[in-house]
Design an enzyme around this catalytic site. Sequence first.
Site, PDB file in Angstrom:
ATOM      1  N   HIS A 295     156.962 -43.525 -65.903  1.00  0.00           N
ATOM      2  CA  HIS A 295     156.281 -44.604 -65.181  1.00  0.00           C
ATOM      3  C   HIS A 295     155.232 -44.061 -64.220  1.00  0.00           C
ATOM      4  CE1 HIS A 295     156.097 -48.672 -63.401  1.00  0.00           C
ATOM      5  NE2 HIS A 295     155.875 -48.031 -62.277  1.00  0.00           N
TER       6      HIS A 295
ATOM      7  N   TYR B 226     152.785 -40.940 -66.393  1.00  0.00           N
ATOM      8  CA  TYR B 226     152.089 -41.284 -67.638  1.00  0.00           C
ATOM      9  C   TYR B 226     152.104 -40.092 -68.595  1.00  0.00           C
ATOM     10  CZ  TYR B 226     150.403 -45.617 -65.529  1.00  0.00           C
ATOM     11  OH  TYR B 226     150.343 -46.855 -64.964  1.00  0.00           O
TER      12      TYR B 226
ATOM     13  N   SER C 208     152.830 -54.272 -65.205  1.00  0.00           N
ATOM     14  CA  SER C 208     154.073 -54.802 -65.768  1.00  0.00           C
ATOM     15  C   SER C 208     155.218 -54.721 -64.759  1.00  0.00           C
ATOM     16  CB  SER C 208     154.460 -53.975 -66.993  1.00  0.00           C
ATOM     17  OG  SER C 208     154.744 -52.654 -66.591  1.00  0.00           O
ATOM     18  N   HIS C 209     156.144 -55.634 -64.857  1.00  0.00           N
ATOM     19  CA  HIS C 209     157.423 -55.541 -64.143  1.00  0.00           C
ATOM     20  C   HIS C 209     158.518 -56.023 -65.085  1.00  0.00           C
ATOM     21  CE1 HIS C 209     159.118 -55.254 -59.840  1.00  0.00           C
ATOM     22  NE2 HIS C 209     158.611 -54.107 -60.191  1.00  0.00           N
TER      23      HIS C 209
ATOM     24  N   ARG D 101     149.572 -55.938 -53.544  1.00  0.00           N
ATOM     25  CA  ARG D 101     149.344 -54.801 -52.639  1.00  0.00           C
ATOM     26  C   ARG D 101     148.369 -53.783 -53.236  1.00  0.00           C
ATOM     27  NH1 ARG D 101     154.622 -55.516 -51.971  1.00  0.00           N
ATOM     28  NH2 ARG D 101     155.274 -53.732 -53.212  1.00  0.00           N
TER      29      ARG D 101
END
Lengths: 91, 755
Positions: free
Chosen positions: B61, B64, B109-110, B131
């Site tokens: 995450h 990368y 994305s979440h 944010r």
Amino acid sequence: MTRVVVDVMPKPEILDPQGQAIAQALPTLGCAGVRSVRQGKRFELEIDGVLTAAQRTDIERIAASLLTNPVIEDFVLRIEDDDVVDTGRPR
Amino acid sequence: MSSGSVDVIDTVTLASQTADQAQPYAQLGLEDDEYARIHQILGRRPTQTELAMYSVMWSEHCSYKSSKVHLRQFGEKAPASDALLVGMGENAGVIDVGGGLAVTFKIESHNHPSYVEPYQGAATGVGGIVRDILTMGARPVAVMDSLRFGAPEAPDTARVANGIIAGVAGYGNCLGLPNIGGEVVFDPCYQGNPLVNALCVGVMPVDRIQRSAARGVGNLVVLLGAKTGRDGIGGVSVLASAAFDQDTAAQRPSVQVGDPFTEKLLIECCLELFERELVVGIQDLGGAGLTCATTETAAAGRSGMRVHLERVPLREASMLPHEILASESQERMLAIVRPGDAALVLSLAQRWGVHATLIGEITDGERLVITWHGEAVVDVPPASLADEGPAYQRPMRRPADFDAIRADDAGKLPRPHSATELRDTLLTLAASPNLCSRKPVTQQYDRYVGGNTVLAQPADAGLLRIDEQTQRGIALAVDGNGRYARLDPYAGAQLALAEAYRNVATSGARPIAVTNCLNFGSPQDPEVMWQFEQAVSGLADGCRTLGIPVTGGNVSFYNQTGETPISPTPVIGVLGVSADVTKRIPSGLGNVGDAIVLLGQTRDEVSGSEWAWVAHQHLGGVPPVVDFAAEAALAAVLTDAGAARLLTGVHDLSDGGLAQALVEACLYRRRGAYIELPPGADAFMQLFSESSARALVCVPDNAVTQLRQLCAQQAVPYAALGVVTAAAQLELHHQFTLNLDELASAHATVPTALR
């Protein structure tokens, strides 16, 4: 009659914005010295007669899945005999 | 992460003395050679805290590591653009939109947190992207979201879908940000792995752009916002970097809870700090919390940094150094300020009700030293965490079933012929989960707060005024199609780009920049990696052809349940500029008597279509042809015709083809339509083909000639289909007539999971 009380609280590591908002409002209401507030909820379930083991298992299951969001909340279950209701049984 | 005794803190000194101590690196997700490299970098074993930091910063995450060798294409193939003020690499790209204004936008994305805890997962997804936008110096002005859920009838979909939608609504509405569009898609491939892709856009004066680099020896490091708690510890590495299995219950403590009211204060506080030029560098705290923010700011500035970790305000006093550094508590920012400004920064923060704490300073050299009550627990080169993480050229293989699926053409499926069959198909599609009204979802979102929303769902694109004097505006659309990408990831990514581009153009705006959220399965699966590489190539090539750069984005891997990955789902956001929002092209059908015109070419293309899926649960064949020249020509016609106010209505053709476009266009302002399909054409193909580069427009009689000329100039096929009528019906000559009430009631069908 038996009363089963389920107290649900946000897990200790989980942020509680509602409790925090209350804590922040307290000084403006003249209440000093409160370090932190956590807000939860309380459920009262009334059962006819004496609570059976099967009923208790059912309620625990409901408390863990429906009354509580197990991802972010914990619960405590306790049993109170009701001293107001006319069960007819000796107390 | 609870190795070792709680009482003994593992310090740098201790680590040098106990070189042979075994460490749980494998449990933290680090490979043998990665652990060996940490030894090499540090010249000793890492402390427990350092190990936790490397584990999270070198996770998929944050680093990368599987994707970056491919993502370089976005830079290498980027078209020249003088509007691009900040490109990829910062928190979000920044585009010059003219009039002294700059716009920044990004989608992220979440997915995994939203499956575990739908409401909070989606809410904090919105909070996080807001944010990111704030970090660039911009005032966040709108959000959008692209959501994908499992089959609407599946038992768990209601929990996931309703929680996620409420979370998106809850956080965005509380912040006072209009939600101006997005997607809601149901497909069984997302059953155990929903997609929550949140987009935010912000506006700032061109000269207010902020950077993340921490510079200036002696400058101070300020932590702004919420107190730090144990929430989300390891969320990034645990949730977003490994496949889901039945053990998700054990990962539950990783969930974070958001507080939009704190975020609102943080936004206003930071904007005042930017306005007064009090900030040297700034970075939001998202995944990997303080670890990520301190290492990235120090690395970007090629600076050293000293952090006194015991100064960080905690919700729970018993937190250990590695927990404080890994916490993903929401609503926090890290700012670098000059020492002389510190007192003012702290007092401004206090006025906004935001905690602000001086936790460190910029130092000489290039070491990040973190101390805990005076003892060093971390002493690392920050770039080794932030920029020099591992990079893998993962093996790739074309999926074994690729050719078989592509040969399975949907054109050979039984199709409706008679007028009644066509009519029923149109109604069935209009009522199907992916084509029915999105109102049950979008009515939960505040679409008009702030008073600058010109267009929002159900319009094709969101359109927002950003300057009240000049009426300058920006348009945004976000699109994806996992089915097309499953059939051909290269074309699928391009079709998503083409659709978002077209949607922006339907508002009359000129598309100028691209963001993307690439949702895929496990990168360790060579077939998934091949899909990923194809999609990235397709998108990079498409952006070059269209002449609009990718400004930033996000990769989400490990979207799979067990061994089964989701359909590859590149979700593409396109930003456009409107010189004058009062000239926007109205959505839907125009005025009674106006001509209804189909722009673009219809081919025999039903493979991967909504019809093939709804009528036959079929997914096979080759997706529609991508024709960027035709897309660009169509967009040019729309922007020119919009600017000349020739058009009274517009709707793009996409999922469900012309049939669905007519349904939606009629219902938008409840206008009737009389339509004659081109003589001799196959009515079924005319109605249900999903050929790209097409749009429906309405034009008054006195503007027909001008529109025809524009189309001729751009070589856009022009077909007069019919006329807007006063009758409350959709009449297809020689086919069928449908009452608008009947259409409306079919389209108002609510997918099972949302009832």
